[in-house]
Design a protein around this motif. Sequence first.
Motif, PDB file in Angstrom:
ATOM      1  N   UNK A  89       0.820  -1.207   0.000  1.00 20.31           N
ATOM      2  CA  UNK A  89       0.000   0.000   0.000  1.00 20.31           C
ATOM      3  C   UNK A  89       0.862   1.269   0.000  1.00 20.31           C
ATOM      4  N   UNK A  90       1.913   1.275   0.834  1.00 20.75           N
ATOM      5  CA  UNK A  90       2.747   2.483   0.960  1.00 20.75           C
ATOM      6  C   UNK A  90       3.991   2.396   0.070  1.00 20.75           C
ATOM      7  N   UNK A  91       3.904   1.656  -1.003  1.00 22.87           N
ATOM      8  CA  UNK A  91       4.988   1.441  -1.995  1.00 22.87           C
ATOM      9  C   UNK A  91       6.222   0.755  -1.413  1.00 22.87           C
ATOM     10  N   UNK A  92       6.693   1.269  -0.253  1.00 24.87           N
ATOM     11  CA  UNK A  92       7.906   0.735   0.373  1.00 24.87           C
ATOM     12  C   UNK A  92       9.086   0.639  -0.584  1.00 24.87           C
ATOM     13  N   UNK A  93       9.256   1.655  -1.417  1.00 30.08           N
ATOM     14  CA  UNK A  93      10.453   1.694  -2.253  1.00 30.08           C
ATOM     15  C   UNK A  93      11.645   2.010  -1.360  1.00 30.08           C
ATOM     16  N   UNK A  94      12.849   1.691  -1.841  1.00 30.47           N
ATOM     17  CA  UNK A  94      14.045   1.954  -1.050  1.00 30.47           C
ATOM     18  C   UNK A  94      14.512   3.381  -1.338  1.00 30.47           C
ATOM     19  N   UNK A  95      14.400   4.294  -0.360  1.00 30.19           N
ATOM     20  CA  UNK A  95      14.636   5.718  -0.642  1.00 30.19           C
ATOM     21  C   UNK A  95      16.093   6.041  -0.979  1.00 30.19           C
ATOM     22  N   UNK A  96      17.026   5.157  -0.585  1.00 34.94           N
ATOM     23  CA  UNK A  96      18.443   5.464  -0.822  1.00 34.94           C
ATOM     24  C   UNK A  96      18.909   4.979  -2.196  1.00 34.94           C
ATOM     25  N   UNK A  97      18.034   4.298  -2.916  1.00 37.88           N
ATOM     26  CA  UNK A  97      18.413   3.779  -4.239  1.00 37.88           C
ATOM     27  C   UNK A  97      17.570   4.469  -5.309  1.00 37.88           C
ATOM     28  N   UNK A  98      18.173   4.635  -6.503  1.00 42.66           N
ATOM     29  CA  UNK A  98      17.373   5.216  -7.578  1.00 42.66           C
ATOM     30  C   UNK A  98      16.388   4.179  -8.126  1.00 42.66           C
ATOM     31  N   UNK A 106      16.469  -6.960  -6.336  1.00 44.93           N
ATOM     32  CA  UNK A 106      16.001  -8.327  -6.135  1.00 44.93           C
ATOM     33  C   UNK A 106      16.563  -9.282  -7.172  1.00 44.93           C
ATOM     34  N   UNK A 107      16.626  -8.826  -8.437  1.00 40.17           N
ATOM     35  CA  UNK A 107      17.121  -9.705  -9.499  1.00 40.17           C
ATOM     36  C   UNK A 107      18.602 -10.022  -9.284  1.00 40.17           C
ATOM     37  N   UNK A 108      19.388  -8.987  -8.972  1.00 40.34           N
ATOM     38  CA  UNK A 108      20.837  -9.171  -8.874  1.00 40.34           C
ATOM     39  C   UNK A 108      21.197  -9.928  -7.585  1.00 40.34           C
ATOM     40  N   UNK A 109      20.697  -9.435  -6.442  1.00 41.89           N
ATOM     41  CA  UNK A 109      21.086 -10.039  -5.167  1.00 41.89           C
ATOM     42  C   UNK A 109      20.281 -11.295  -4.862  1.00 41.89           C
ATOM     43  N   UNK A 110      18.973 -11.217  -5.089  1.00 40.12           N
ATOM     44  CA  UNK A 110      18.114 -12.345  -4.724  1.00 40.12           C
ATOM     45  C   UNK A 110      18.216 -13.488  -5.721  1.00 40.12           C
ATOM     46  N   UNK A 111      18.066 -13.165  -7.006  1.00 40.19           N
ATOM     47  CA  UNK A 111      17.997 -14.223  -8.013  1.00 40.19           C
ATOM     48  C   UNK A 111      19.341 -14.515  -8.660  1.00 40.19           C
ATOM     49  N   UNK A 112      20.349 -13.671  -8.395  1.00 35.17           N
ATOM     50  CA  UNK A 112      21.671 -13.926  -8.954  1.00 35.17           C
ATOM     51  C   UNK A 112      21.761 -13.717 -10.454  1.00 35.17           C
ATOM     52  N   UNK A 113      20.883 -12.880 -11.005  1.00 30.92           N
ATOM     53  CA  UNK A 113      20.951 -12.577 -12.433  1.00 30.92           C
ATOM     54  C   UNK A 113      22.113 -11.606 -12.681  1.00 30.92           C
TER      55      UNK A 113
ATOM     56  N   UNK B 158      20.262 -11.295   5.847  1.00 34.50           N
ATOM     57  CA  UNK B 158      21.535 -10.576   5.854  1.00 34.50           C
ATOM     58  C   UNK B 158      21.660  -9.670   4.629  1.00 34.50           C
ATOM     59  N   UNK B 159      21.114 -10.101   3.496  1.00 32.76           N
ATOM     60  CA  UNK B 159      21.116  -9.215   2.320  1.00 32.76           C
ATOM     61  C   UNK B 159      20.252  -7.988   2.572  1.00 32.76           C
ATOM     62  N   UNK B 160      19.120  -8.194   3.227  1.00 26.15           N
ATOM     63  CA  UNK B 160      18.230  -7.068   3.536  1.00 26.15           C
ATOM     64  C   UNK B 160      18.954  -6.063   4.432  1.00 26.15           C
ATOM     65  N   UNK B 161      19.677  -6.581   5.406  1.00 25.79           N
ATOM     66  CA  UNK B 161      20.425  -5.727   6.324  1.00 25.79           C
ATOM     67  C   UNK B 161      21.480  -4.937   5.558  1.00 25.79           C
ATOM     68  N   UNK B 162      22.219  -5.632   4.710  1.00 28.10           N
ATOM     69  CA  UNK B 162      23.354  -5.016   4.024  1.00 28.10           C
ATOM     70  C   UNK B 162      22.921  -4.014   2.954  1.00 28.10           C
ATOM     71  N   UNK B 163      21.920  -4.378   2.169  1.00 28.10           N
ATOM     72  CA  UNK B 163      21.586  -3.528   1.021  1.00 28.10           C
ATOM     73  C   UNK B 163      20.469  -2.528   1.309  1.00 28.10           C
ATOM     74  N   UNK B 164      19.641  -2.806   2.314  1.00 32.11           N
ATOM     75  CA  UNK B 164      18.476  -1.943   2.540  1.00 32.11           C
ATOM     76  C   UNK B 164      18.519  -1.241   3.900  1.00 32.11           C
TER      77      UNK B 164
END
Lengths: 250, 247
Positions: A89-98, A106-113, B158-164
């Motif tokens: 609902x509140x978007x929850x975008x990461x304010x420190x990232x463009x 998510x793709x790079x860190x989470x999925x390893x793309x 840990x990724x959430x902690x580090x990157x966010x």
Amino acid sequence: MSAPPVLDFKSVTKAFGEREVLRGIDLEVAEHEAVALIGASGSGKSTLLRCADLLVDIDDGDILLDGEVITDPSVDTVAVRRKLGLVFQAYNLFPHLNVLKNVMLGSVQGQGIPRAEAEEQARSLLARFGLEGREQDRPDDLSGGQQQRVAIVRALAGKPRALLLDEITSALDPELVGDVLEAVRELKYEGVTMLIVTHEMGFARDVADRVGLLHDGGIVELGPPSEVLFAPKQPETRQFLRRLLEAGRM
Amino acid sequence: MLVLGGLAALILTSPGWPVVRETFFSWDQFKESFPDVLKAFWFDVRMFMVVEVVVLAFGLVVALVRTTRAPALFPIRMLSVLYVDVFRGIPTLLLVYLIGFGIPALELSGVPTSAVILGGTALALSYGAYVAEVYRAGIVSVHRGQRDAARAIGLTESQALRHVILPQAVRRVGPPLLNDFISLQKDVVLISVLGITGEAFRTALIDNAASFNYTPLIAAAFCYLCVTIPLARTVDRLSVGTGGLAR
């Protein structure tokens, strides 16, 4: 044998302390189907989505993703979340990232793309949702409607099996709602499987294949929008719709 | 302006001023002692920088331990709470004495007895406790929705902690952290009680003892101000900068 539903809730219950929020929810969402859940605030709609994305543990019952139980303690919760896209609902975008990095994280860190591939994919998704040229902007520099579209793109970047949309227009100014509605119509047109929790009757009417009314922790009526919204059978549904009508929100 | 002018007039016309001027503000004495004090001050700066790096790393580890929710980490979480309570509660000077004189007195083999290392350790332990709390405040100030969103896009804890979480937390606590740096920069003088030679305050004291003139202390104070005032202005600038970010 037909394919199992993408999402399948079986007698799901959840209580926060004494308060029972979900009392035995049964719901299936088939591939390419969009199901909208409507209901008053506090009826447990958002909790249901958070349970599906394993951000909240359920007390009893099972939730299945593509026929596999995901609510068992032995399940790798991170792997499950990578198969689902949740929009808040509140978007929850990461304010420190463009914008671009919000989508790629998510793709790079989470999925390893690989980074280059993730970037190309993110740019094309952003362009599809009318966000071309905003890649380097910070979320704070965008309008609410744009931010929510970035959040949708971020959820799509992981190529989820289903999108879970949690009241995604509630925080928007009325004139920006159309923007996001259009994006979700587009998703429906492309056959994205969606479970939508909403106050916005436009979603339920235009996008959903089926609409369900959540009341007091249970689904009291579920069917095509033409029936649930225009010829409701249950007194709770009639009362809910009457209130919406009185509030001028239908 | 009026108050400052009045105060200056009061001091300059006071009966003791000629004597004070000679013992605290003697230009000849200043010229004579300043090179020594400045050289010694360079030791302070190096000490400060090494201790600061240790404090930043150590404080972060303590803060992370304190903010984890994993039940298995309960014992070390309690340990970190105890550490912060104890070391933040003891005056830094007392800690310098306890570690600087207490550890060598134990006569343990393999434990360093160098006053510089022990003094630095005492400062690091004391400031580590403060900085850990600053970090912790930053971590808990990041909205819960950020962690939810990080997990929802498929990041591990840990990724959430580090990157966010951490990038946002550290940005928010920049000004209070710098504030602690300024304080640490000054508190390096405390290790002079361990008899460390070559430290600016101590050098100034020795000069003072030789000439019965306090001007070397003013020279040392001047050195400190040359570092702490620019740091303070940096804090101001950062505070303004993060005013927008902390929304």
